[in-house]
Write a protein that holds these residues in place. Structure first.
Motif, PDB file in Angstrom:
ATOM      1  N   THR A 184      36.413  56.047  30.397  1.00 57.26           N
ATOM      2  CA  THR A 184      36.227  57.197  31.299  1.00 57.26           C
ATOM      3  C   THR A 184      35.704  56.750  32.660  1.00 57.26           C
ATOM      4  N   ILE A 185      34.657  55.951  32.652  1.00 57.79           N
ATOM      5  CA  ILE A 185      34.087  55.442  33.898  1.00 57.79           C
ATOM      6  C   ILE A 185      35.080  54.505  34.589  1.00 57.79           C
ATOM      7  N   GLY A 186      35.735  53.676  33.777  1.00 52.27           N
ATOM      8  CA  GLY A 186      36.667  52.706  34.338  1.00 52.27           C
ATOM      9  C   GLY A 186      37.805  53.341  35.089  1.00 52.27           C
ATOM     10  N   GLN A 187      38.297  54.460  34.606  1.00 56.54           N
ATOM     11  CA  GLN A 187      39.409  55.112  35.290  1.00 56.54           C
ATOM     12  C   GLN A 187      38.970  55.757  36.601  1.00 56.54           C
ATOM     13  N   LYS A 188      37.696  56.094  36.716  1.00 56.42           N
ATOM     14  CA  LYS A 188      37.170  56.585  37.996  1.00 56.42           C
ATOM     15  C   LYS A 188      37.062  55.461  39.024  1.00 56.42           C
ATOM     16  N   TRP A 195      39.505  47.585  40.754  1.00 53.84           N
ATOM     17  CA  TRP A 195      39.621  47.773  39.320  1.00 53.84           C
ATOM     18  C   TRP A 195      38.257  47.820  38.673  1.00 53.84           C
ATOM     19  N   ALA A 196      38.211  48.414  37.504  1.00 55.76           N
ATOM     20  CA  ALA A 196      36.923  48.619  36.843  1.00 55.76           C
ATOM     21  C   ALA A 196      36.404  47.358  36.169  1.00 55.76           C
ATOM     22  N   LEU A 197      37.266  46.664  35.428  1.00 54.34           N
ATOM     23  CA  LEU A 197      36.801  45.598  34.549  1.00 54.34           C
ATOM     24  C   LEU A 197      37.620  44.333  34.755  1.00 54.34           C
ATOM     25  N   GLY A 198      36.940  43.202  34.815  1.00 56.70           N
ATOM     26  CA  GLY A 198      37.615  41.923  34.928  1.00 56.70           C
ATOM     27  C   GLY A 198      37.833  41.301  33.559  1.00 56.70           C
ATOM     28  N   ALA A 199      38.856  40.459  33.463  1.00 50.98           N
ATOM     29  CA  ALA A 199      39.146  39.739  32.221  1.00 50.98           C
ATOM     30  C   ALA A 199      39.723  38.380  32.575  1.00 50.98           C
ATOM     31  N   ILE A 252      42.441  49.882  33.224  1.00 51.18           N
ATOM     32  CA  ILE A 252      41.193  49.612  33.945  1.00 51.18           C
ATOM     33  C   ILE A 252      40.994  48.116  34.211  1.00 51.18           C
ATOM     34  N   ILE A 253      41.931  47.287  33.743  1.00 53.87           N
ATOM     35  CA  ILE A 253      41.967  45.863  34.066  1.00 53.87           C
ATOM     36  C   ILE A 253      43.229  45.599  34.867  1.00 53.87           C
ATOM     37  N   ALA A 254      43.117  44.876  35.969  1.00 51.65           N
ATOM     38  CA  ALA A 254      44.269  44.579  36.811  1.00 51.65           C
ATOM     39  C   ALA A 254      45.279  43.714  36.058  1.00 51.65           C
ATOM     40  N   PRO A 255      46.577  43.986  36.190  1.00 43.01           N
ATOM     41  CA  PRO A 255      47.589  43.167  35.511  1.00 43.01           C
ATOM     42  C   PRO A 255      47.482  41.682  35.848  1.00 43.01           C
ATOM     43  N   GLY A 256      47.075  41.364  37.061  1.00 41.28           N
ATOM     44  CA  GLY A 256      46.956  39.966  37.462  1.00 41.28           C
ATOM     45  C   GLY A 256      45.939  39.181  36.652  1.00 41.28           C
ATOM     46  N   ASN A 257      45.003  39.892  36.010  1.00 42.87           N
ATOM     47  CA  ASN A 257      43.992  39.219  35.186  1.00 42.87           C
ATOM     48  C   ASN A 257      44.597  38.540  33.964  1.00 42.87           C
TER      49      ASN A 257
END
Length: 438
Positions: A184-188, A195-199, A252-257
């Motif tokens: 929920t927070i990540g989509q905001k 982006w919300a979250l890195g990987a 919520i994670i960028a595709p490039g990650n």
């Protein structure tokens, strides 16, 4: 060496055990020699934001050791994406460093090769005694009932780091405590090119660490009580899918990650491109990249809805850490022991763990006030209350390669816009399990 060869190298390591322990300065029975008493080769893991930062941190300390002992240490900082394969190749060929860092999750696997010096009472006495170290850290240095294969160097756990400014600008008051809140927070937060979250989708070890936590939270296990792999159970399928869906479905994670494997997610966080990252002891990396204390906050890794961090389904970290090992065939065994003693001395433990934002596994060093700040308090509490060790099986490094690669491939599918289904996740995990059983 390509990462996809790691499983084959592991098998080769076992079959070539005699060669691995008989090459170089000494034999397995001798436990090394002293034919090159004035030099050591040291492979360090990449603890800082990049290799240059580690060289800058370790260089003065190695010079200090040389001035005290007359022993010159040749340093090579090895990226995490390459480290396991490099070690496995060295155990198979017998051509490796004298001293090296290993991820603590690899201890049992590398111990099984017979290539590492066992830390019996005599060797522990040479560095000040086994009782100097935190018991749980020693427990991550090899299989139960055997002399440890390594000595604890840095202790860590995972935490959720979040960018306070980005949260404030989005009107978000506190970090997510559950995965539902994360989405929920990540989509905001995931908008306007941010982006919300890195990987680190191509980092096999990081993939395993995250998949393991999700598996624990689903009440699953990657091995049964007899040590047989159970990768493709319904609960493990659900666990891996939930993690990859943070990119594939939740967006919520960028595709490039999917291509990240060398701490790029930390760079994105420091540069304000990503609002959160799940990481072990990241403070030193953030500071090196221009962030100041107070720019980020630290919270426990989320757990399932309705839970709080703790045992069972509320595990939120693997027991993390870096151990220091000595190759049994070193040609400077006395120097290697002196170097391990130096690196695990109270003063060096304080200095190095302060620099890297980790927790000293040496008891006396933990009394330093530097290890009572907010960041390290979260890490320490996680280690003591809600972290669990990865499977303590000889095949652990093969497990990391097989399942880590499966997660990597699933992230690649998500980044390409292809659907990640239960069937596709199960297929990847079944393939990984079959690789383990060959």
């Amino acid at each position: 060496m390509r990462r996809t060869r790691a499983a084959a190298v592991t098998a080769l390591t076992v079959s070539m055990l005699a060669a691995a322990t008989a090459c170089g300065g000494g034999s397995a029975n001798e436990g090394g020699s002293n034919t090159a008493p004035k030099e050591l080769t040291y492979w360090s893991s990449n603890q800082g934001p990049d290799i240059a930062a580690d060289q800058a941190t370790l260089g003065p300390e190695l010079k200090k050791f040389e001035e005290r002992t007359g022993i010159k240490v040749k340093l090579e900082v090895v990226p995490w994406s390459d480290l396991l394969n490099r070690i496995l190749a060295a155990t198979a060929s017998g051509q490796g460093p004298d001293v090296l860092n290993i991820g603590n999750t690899w201890s049992s696997s590398l111990q099984a090769t017979g290539a590492l010096l066992p830390w019996d009472a005599k060797n522990f006495d040479a560095i000040g005694g086994k009782d100097r170290f935190v018991e749980s850290a020693i427990g991550s240095a090899g299989a139960a009932g055997k002399d440890p294969a390594a000595v604890p160097l840095y202790s860590m756990s995972y935490a959720l780091y979040y960018n306070k400014k980005m949260f404030q600008e989005a009107g978000i008051e506190k970090p997510p405590a559950t995965w539902d809140e994360m989405v929920t927070i990540g989509q905001k937060l995931s908008k306007d090119g941010k982006w919300a979250l890195g990987a680190e989708g191509s980092n096999l070890s990081n993939n395993i660490h995250q998949a393991f936590v999700f598996s624990q939270q689903h009440g699953a296990s990657f091995f049964d009580a007899s040590g047989k792999p159970t990768f493709d159970t319904p609960a493990n399928v659900e666990a891996v899918k939930q993690y990859v869906d943070l990119m594939a479905k939740d967006k919520i994670i960028a595709p490039g990650n999917a291509e990240y494997d060398k701490n790029q997610s930390l760079q994105d966080f420091a540069n304000g491109k990503t609002a959160m990252v799940l990481w072990q002891s990241a403070a030193s990396s953030f500071k090196t990249q221009g962030m100041k204390e107070g720019d980020w906050g630290v919270a426990p890794v989320p757990v399932p809805a309705g839970g709080t961090p703790g045992a069972g389904k509320n595990v939120n970290s693997m027991v993390a850490g870096i151990n220091m090992a000595v190759f049994k065939n070193t040609d400077n065994i006395d120097g290697a022991l002196k170097f391990v003693k130096f690196m695990t001395s109270d003063d060096e433990q304080k200095l190095l763990n302060k620099t890297y934002g980790s927790i000293p596994p040496v008891k006396a060093a933990q009394t330093d006030p530097a290890f009572s700040n907010a960041d390290l308090t979260v890490l320490r509490e996680t280690l003591s209350t809600s972290a669990a060790p990865l499977p303590q099986v000889p095949e652990e490094s093969q497990f990391e390669t097989a399942v880590g690669t499966a997660v990597k491939e699933l992230f690649a599918e998500a980044a390409a816009g292809r659907p990640v289904t239960e069937e596709s996740v199960k297929a990847r995990l079944t393939k990984a399990q079959q690789q383990m059983q060959k």
